[in-house]
Design a protein around this motif. Structure first.
Motif, PDB file in Angstrom:
ATOM      1  N   ALA A 465      70.982  29.530  -7.204  1.00 35.42           N
ATOM      2  CA  ALA A 465      72.379  29.421  -6.774  1.00 35.42           C
ATOM      3  C   ALA A 465      72.676  28.106  -6.057  1.00 35.42           C
ATOM      4  N   ILE A 466      71.660  27.443  -5.494  1.00 33.75           N
ATOM      5  CA  ILE A 466      71.897  26.184  -4.757  1.00 33.75           C
ATOM      6  C   ILE A 466      71.422  24.965  -5.546  1.00 33.75           C
ATOM      7  N   THR A 467      71.129  25.149  -6.832  1.00 31.43           N
ATOM      8  CA  THR A 467      70.699  24.032  -7.686  1.00 31.43           C
ATOM      9  C   THR A 467      71.902  23.175  -8.058  1.00 31.43           C
ATOM     10  N   ASP A 468      71.687  21.847  -8.180  1.00 32.31           N
ATOM     11  CA  ASP A 468      72.757  20.939  -8.598  1.00 32.31           C
ATOM     12  C   ASP A 468      73.050  21.100 -10.088  1.00 32.31           C
ATOM     13  N   VAL A 469      74.297  20.894 -10.450  1.00 30.33           N
ATOM     14  CA  VAL A 469      74.702  20.994 -11.857  1.00 30.33           C
ATOM     15  C   VAL A 469      73.912  20.005 -12.711  1.00 30.33           C
ATOM     16  N   GLN A 470      73.825  18.735 -12.243  1.00 31.38           N
ATOM     17  CA  GLN A 470      73.135  17.708 -13.022  1.00 31.38           C
ATOM     18  C   GLN A 470      71.651  18.005 -13.172  1.00 31.38           C
ATOM     19  N   GLU A 471      71.075  18.698 -12.180  1.00 31.32           N
ATOM     20  CA  GLU A 471      69.657  19.049 -12.264  1.00 31.32           C
ATOM     21  C   GLU A 471      69.415  20.031 -13.403  1.00 31.32           C
ATOM     22  N   GLY A 488      68.065  17.347 -18.024  1.00 31.05           N
ATOM     23  CA  GLY A 488      67.959  18.300 -16.927  1.00 31.05           C
ATOM     24  C   GLY A 488      67.022  19.439 -17.303  1.00 31.05           C
ATOM     25  N   ILE A 489      66.869  20.388 -16.406  1.00 36.18           N
ATOM     26  CA  ILE A 489      65.950  21.507 -16.635  1.00 36.18           C
ATOM     27  C   ILE A 489      66.362  22.323 -17.861  1.00 36.18           C
ATOM     28  N   LEU A 490      67.668  22.510 -18.046  1.00 38.51           N
ATOM     29  CA  LEU A 490      68.161  23.339 -19.146  1.00 38.51           C
ATOM     30  C   LEU A 490      68.846  22.541 -20.252  1.00 38.51           C
ATOM     31  N   SER A 491      68.720  21.214 -20.218  1.00 40.84           N
ATOM     32  CA  SER A 491      69.409  20.411 -21.229  1.00 40.84           C
ATOM     33  C   SER A 491      68.838  20.650 -22.630  1.00 40.84           C
ATOM     34  N   ALA A 492      67.566  21.072 -22.729  1.00 41.56           N
ATOM     35  CA  ALA A 492      66.979  21.370 -24.042  1.00 41.56           C
ATOM     36  C   ALA A 492      67.648  22.569 -24.689  1.00 41.56           C
ATOM     37  N   PHE A 493      68.378  23.347 -23.902  1.00 39.57           N
ATOM     38  CA  PHE A 493      69.054  24.543 -24.418  1.00 39.57           C
ATOM     39  C   PHE A 493      70.556  24.293 -24.610  1.00 39.57           C
ATOM     40  N   ASP A 494      70.924  23.002 -24.632  1.00 40.85           N
ATOM     41  CA  ASP A 494      72.328  22.606 -24.867  1.00 40.85           C
ATOM     42  C   ASP A 494      73.278  23.166 -23.822  1.00 40.85           C
ATOM     43  N   PRO A 497      77.447  20.659 -18.573  1.00 43.50           N
ATOM     44  CA  PRO A 497      77.723  20.689 -17.130  1.00 43.50           C
ATOM     45  C   PRO A 497      78.678  21.823 -16.747  1.00 43.50           C
ATOM     46  N   GLU A 498      79.683  22.083 -17.593  1.00 47.40           N
ATOM     47  CA  GLU A 498      80.617  23.159 -17.299  1.00 47.40           C
ATOM     48  C   GLU A 498      79.905  24.522 -17.296  1.00 47.40           C
ATOM     49  N   GLU A 499      79.036  24.716 -18.293  1.00 52.16           N
ATOM     50  CA  GLU A 499      78.294  25.978 -18.367  1.00 52.16           C
ATOM     51  C   GLU A 499      77.327  26.121 -17.195  1.00 52.16           C
ATOM     52  N   ALA A 500      76.666  25.013 -16.839  1.00 46.92           N
ATOM     53  CA  ALA A 500      75.735  25.047 -15.706  1.00 46.92           C
ATOM     54  C   ALA A 500      76.473  25.383 -14.414  1.00 46.92           C
ATOM     55  N   PHE A 501      77.658  24.792 -14.241  1.00 49.48           N
ATOM     56  CA  PHE A 501      78.451  25.050 -13.042  1.00 49.48           C
ATOM     57  C   PHE A 501      78.869  26.518 -12.968  1.00 49.48           C
ATOM     58  N   THR A 502      79.277  27.060 -14.120  1.00 45.63           N
ATOM     59  CA  THR A 502      79.683  28.470 -14.158  1.00 45.63           C
ATOM     60  C   THR A 502      78.501  29.382 -13.839  1.00 45.63           C
ATOM     61  N   LEU A 503      77.329  29.075 -14.398  1.00 46.02           N
ATOM     62  CA  LEU A 503      76.133  29.879 -14.122  1.00 46.02           C
ATOM     63  C   LEU A 503      75.787  29.864 -12.637  1.00 46.02           C
ATOM     64  N   ILE A 504      75.872  28.674 -12.031  1.00 45.38           N
ATOM     65  CA  ILE A 504      75.538  28.542 -10.608  1.00 45.38           C
ATOM     66  C   ILE A 504      76.513  29.355  -9.750  1.00 45.38           C
ATOM     67  N   LEU A 505      77.807  29.292 -10.084  1.00 46.16           N
ATOM     68  CA  LEU A 505      78.796  30.054  -9.316  1.00 46.16           C
ATOM     69  C   LEU A 505      78.594  31.564  -9.486  1.00 46.16           C
ATOM     70  N   GLN A 506      78.257  31.978 -10.706  1.00 46.78           N
ATOM     71  CA  GLN A 506      77.987  33.403 -10.930  1.00 46.78           C
ATOM     72  C   GLN A 506      76.775  33.854 -10.110  1.00 46.78           C
TER      73      GLN A 506
END
Length: 545
Positions: A465-471, A488-494, A497-506
């Motif tokens: 939950a406290i991970t950076d979007v770019q990370e 980034g850590i999940l960039s291999a899974f396409d 940034p918008e999806e990463a931000f939504t995941l972090i907020l969830q």
């Protein structure tokens, strides 16, 4: 230059002569003379005295004064006086007041005159160094012409008329050498003010040197109709420049090359025969890398998931040409485009593709217990993974020659079982690394994503939950006007940034860090920020202007 017995007119003549010879302001020379006369006066009257000398710039008349300052506690009785002593002279005197006493003119002896002369020369040299620095600091980033004065330890000392510049060994083109007195054009890289005087560093290897040469030779570049977008150089050997025209009626490459190559040849001659490839700038990365690898022919460009060229395929007989001697051509193309591409021949690419197909077929054989021929048939049809087989439309699978709906259903069942088994194995590895249940049960993350997080020491929902979007999603930078990708850590899974931000907020909502309403508010703010960034990135790419 002598001060001993010098009359008023002679002092003015000295000031005028030095000002003209050293190219500095006459007023500065007068001040330097005053300072040197102060040195002589202190030698006569005493070093501890506060003696000041002024010279009338019109008549040359000298006035010598001794100054005593009112202080609280007297430490130097010839330059200071107490408040009590001062009020005996002037009843309203205060701390800091100065009492001035005019002294008689004096004649300097030979030794005193020599000291005064040395002081004057020191002052003049300082003023001259300041003048040179002020003059040349504004010429940084421009071309300058000088004459070769001498060579010292491989460095070239250049006479710039009103100063000296240095071309260090690493700023020379190859092993070029010049005779004394030969005219030399170079680029002013840097000007530094140092105790020994201003240091003017010149360069003939800088990219900017070639840019300025083209600016002088091509009127369209000077006027701004054509811009140089990127430059790559192997000084003295070869260079590539990318140019773009703001006027659709002007061919940027043709304008830079000139009639029968006249314009580019002038630059080539100045750069000691350095070959220059002029290519058109384009925002299409594939077209740009193809042009940058000229004169080699490119048959295929392989892209990353982000759409960035990563590999170029060339005919077998073009491989050495594409790479160039000691990798020169491909290195210049990489520098020009900012893309870290690799080059392979068609036969190498074909062998690798066959090896990959065989590997994919073996994975299907191992996971689904099917024979080699059938596995190779599925791979050749595009079904190269158990995940794809499990998720594809059954009718699409049944449409393959030799397959019916019953066999397609069985294949999908086997693929589904294999996917579930692989999924459990991956989650097991993630748990061995330290993955916790709260993150493992969080929706939106696949097993492979969870393993990637665990491998990067993100084990709990709170840590996620406290991970950076770019990370998570990676980040784009810019080099020579082209995007550079930092994964980034999940960039291999396409993951965008918008999806990463939504995941972090969830995750923050699930962890109780934010309420649902607060998360929605942050999503709206982030969307507005992304829109602003997109508008900014849509602006023109920076150019060498």
């Amino acid at each position: 230059m002598s001060f001993a017995g010098a009359n008023r007119l002679e002092l003015l003549q000295i000031a005028e002569s030095v000002a003209q010879e050293k190219l500095i302001d006459r007023e500065l020379v007068i001040k330097a003379i005053e300072s040197s006369l102060c040195v002589a006066a202190r030698n006569k009257y005493g070093e501890l005295r506060d003696i000041r000398v002024s010279v009338d710039p019109t008549t040359g008349e000298q006035t010598v004064r001794q100054v005593r300052t009112v202080v609280e506690e007297v430490e130097n009785d010839v330059a200071e006086l107490s408040l009590e002593e001062a009020r005996e002279i002037k009843p309203d005197a205060e701390i800091g007041d100065e009492f001035v006493e005019e002294l008689e003119s004096f004649d300097m002896g030979r030794i005193v005159s020599q000291r005064a002369k040395q002081a004057l020369l020191q002052q003049v040299r300082g003023a001259e160094r300041e003048r040179q620095y002020e003059e040349f600091k504004d010429r940084v980033g421009t071309l300058i012409v000088g004459t070769v004065k001498r060579e010292e330890y491989g460095n070239i000392i250049v006479d710039l008329t009103r100063g000296e510049g240095i071309i260090r060994r690493e700023d020379k083109i190859g092993r070029e050498s010049y005779g004394v007195g030969e005219r030399l054009r170079s680029y002013v890289r840097d000007v530094r003010s140092e105790t020994r005087g201003p240091q003017i560093f010149l360069s003939r290897t800088a990219k900017e040197f070639m840019i300025e040469l083209f600016r002088n030779e091509v009127p369209e570049i000077y006027e701004g109709t054509i811009v140089i977008r990127a430059v790559a150089r192997d000084p003295g050997s070869r260079a590539k420049i990318a140019v773009e025209s703001y006027d659709s009626s002007i061919d940027p490459v043709g304008a830079c090359v000139g009639m029968r190559g006249s314009r580019v040849q002038t630059v080539v001659n100045e750069l000691q025969g350095e070959r220059i490839d002029v290519i058109p700038w384009t925002e299409n990365l594939v077209d740009f890398i193809v042009s940058a690898l000229q004169p080699a022919t490119v048959t295929k460009v392989m892209l990353t998931d982000a759409g960035i060229p990563r590999e170029v395929v060339v005919p077998d007989d073009q491989l050495s040409l594409a790479i160039g001697r000691r990798g020169q051509n491909v290195n210049l193309a990489r520098e020009l485009t900012g893309l870290r591409i690799s080059i392979v021949s068609e036969s190498e690419e074909r062998e690798r593709r066959n090896a990959e197909a065989a590997e994919q077929a073996q994975k299907l054989m191992d996971a689904m217990d099917i024979d080699e021929v059938f596995a190779q048939y599925l791979v050749s049809a595009g079904f190269d993974s158990i995940e794809l087989l499990a998720a594809c439309d059954q009718e699409e699978l049944a449409s393959l020659e030799g397959l019916d709906s019953e066999l397609a259903e069985e294949i999908q069942e086997r693929a589904g079982e294999a996917v579930r088994a692989a999924d459990e194995a991956i989650r097991g590895r993630a748990r061995e690394l330290g993955l916790q249940d709260d993150l493992a049960e969080f929706e939106g993350l696949s097993s492979k994503m969870l393993l990637a997080l665990a491998e990067n020491e993100i084990f709990t929902l709170g840590e996620f939950a406290i991970t950076d979007v770019q990370e998570l999603s990676g980040d784009h930078g810019v080099k020579y006007g082209r995007p550079v990708w930092e994964p980034g850590i999940l960039s291999a899974f396409d993951v965008t940034p918008e999806e990463a931000f939504t995941l972090i907020l969830q995750a923050r909502v699930a962890a109780g860090i934010l309420t649902f309403e607060e998360a929605q508010e942050q999503i709206e703010k982030q969307n507005a920020l992304l829109e602003a960034e997109a508008a900014e990135n849509a602006e023109d790419v920076p150019a060498f202007e």
